[in-house]
Write a protein that holds these residues in place. Structure first.
Motif, PDB file in Angstrom:
ATOM      1  N   ASN A  13      44.341 175.566 -27.948  1.00  0.00           N
ATOM      2  CA  ASN A  13      45.037 176.635 -28.660  1.00  0.00           C
ATOM      3  C   ASN A  13      44.743 176.597 -30.155  1.00  0.00           C
ATOM      4  O   ASN A  13      44.546 177.646 -30.779  1.00  0.00           O
TER       5      ASN A  13
ATOM      6  N   LEU B  86      41.105 177.911 -30.737  1.00  0.00           N
ATOM      7  CA  LEU B  86      41.014 179.364 -30.577  1.00  0.00           C
ATOM      8  C   LEU B  86      41.745 180.100 -31.693  1.00  0.00           C
ATOM      9  O   LEU B  86      41.271 181.139 -32.168  1.00  0.00           O
TER      10      LEU B  86
ATOM     11  N   LYS C 126      41.081 180.113 -20.186  1.00  0.00           N
ATOM     12  CA  LYS C 126      41.552 178.986 -20.982  1.00  0.00           C
ATOM     13  C   LYS C 126      42.065 177.869 -20.070  1.00  0.00           C
ATOM     14  O   LYS C 126      41.825 176.683 -20.334  1.00  0.00           O
TER      15      LYS C 126
ATOM     16  N   LYS D 260      40.037 182.707 -34.353  1.00  0.00           N
ATOM     17  CA  LYS D 260      40.582 184.052 -34.537  1.00  0.00           C
ATOM     18  C   LYS D 260      40.938 184.318 -35.999  1.00  0.00           C
ATOM     19  O   LYS D 260      40.609 185.372 -36.541  1.00  0.00           O
TER      20      LYS D 260
END
Length: 95
Positions: free
Chosen positions: A29, A32, A5, A36
């Motif tokens: 962030n 991602l 990352k 998720k």
């Protein structure tokens, strides 16, 4: 070579010097986290012309330990299936 990352954030910072590092970190962030959470909800993720990611349910089964021949019950679980586009696959295989 694997990509972390922090490497993605550094590359974005090099390509877009007008953005602050903390903003790029938040952006990565958020992306991602959304990927998720979508996978947890069982939704398919599609990045057009790049790849698709989707969760698949693997059924419960009876497996065996090859050393001891002991039978083991394996519960059902989610697996992640990733399909890359033909265009990207061709680009990767050219190099």
């Amino acid at each position: 070579m694997s990509i972390s990352k922090s490497n993605i954030i550094k590359q974005l910072a090099n390509n877009y010097p007008n953005f602050l590092n903390k903003d790029l970190t938040k952006l990565v962030n958020i992306i991602l986290l959304e990927i998720k959470s979508a996978l947890k909800r069982g939704e398919r993720i599609e990045l057009r012309d790049i790849l698709t990611i989707e969760p698949k349910l693997q059924k419960a089964r009876i497996s065996r330990n090859p050393k001891t021949e002991e039978k083991i019950n394996v519960p059902e679980k989610k697996k992640i299936l990733i399909k890359i586009s033909k265009e990207w696959s061709n680009k990767i295989n050219e190099e």
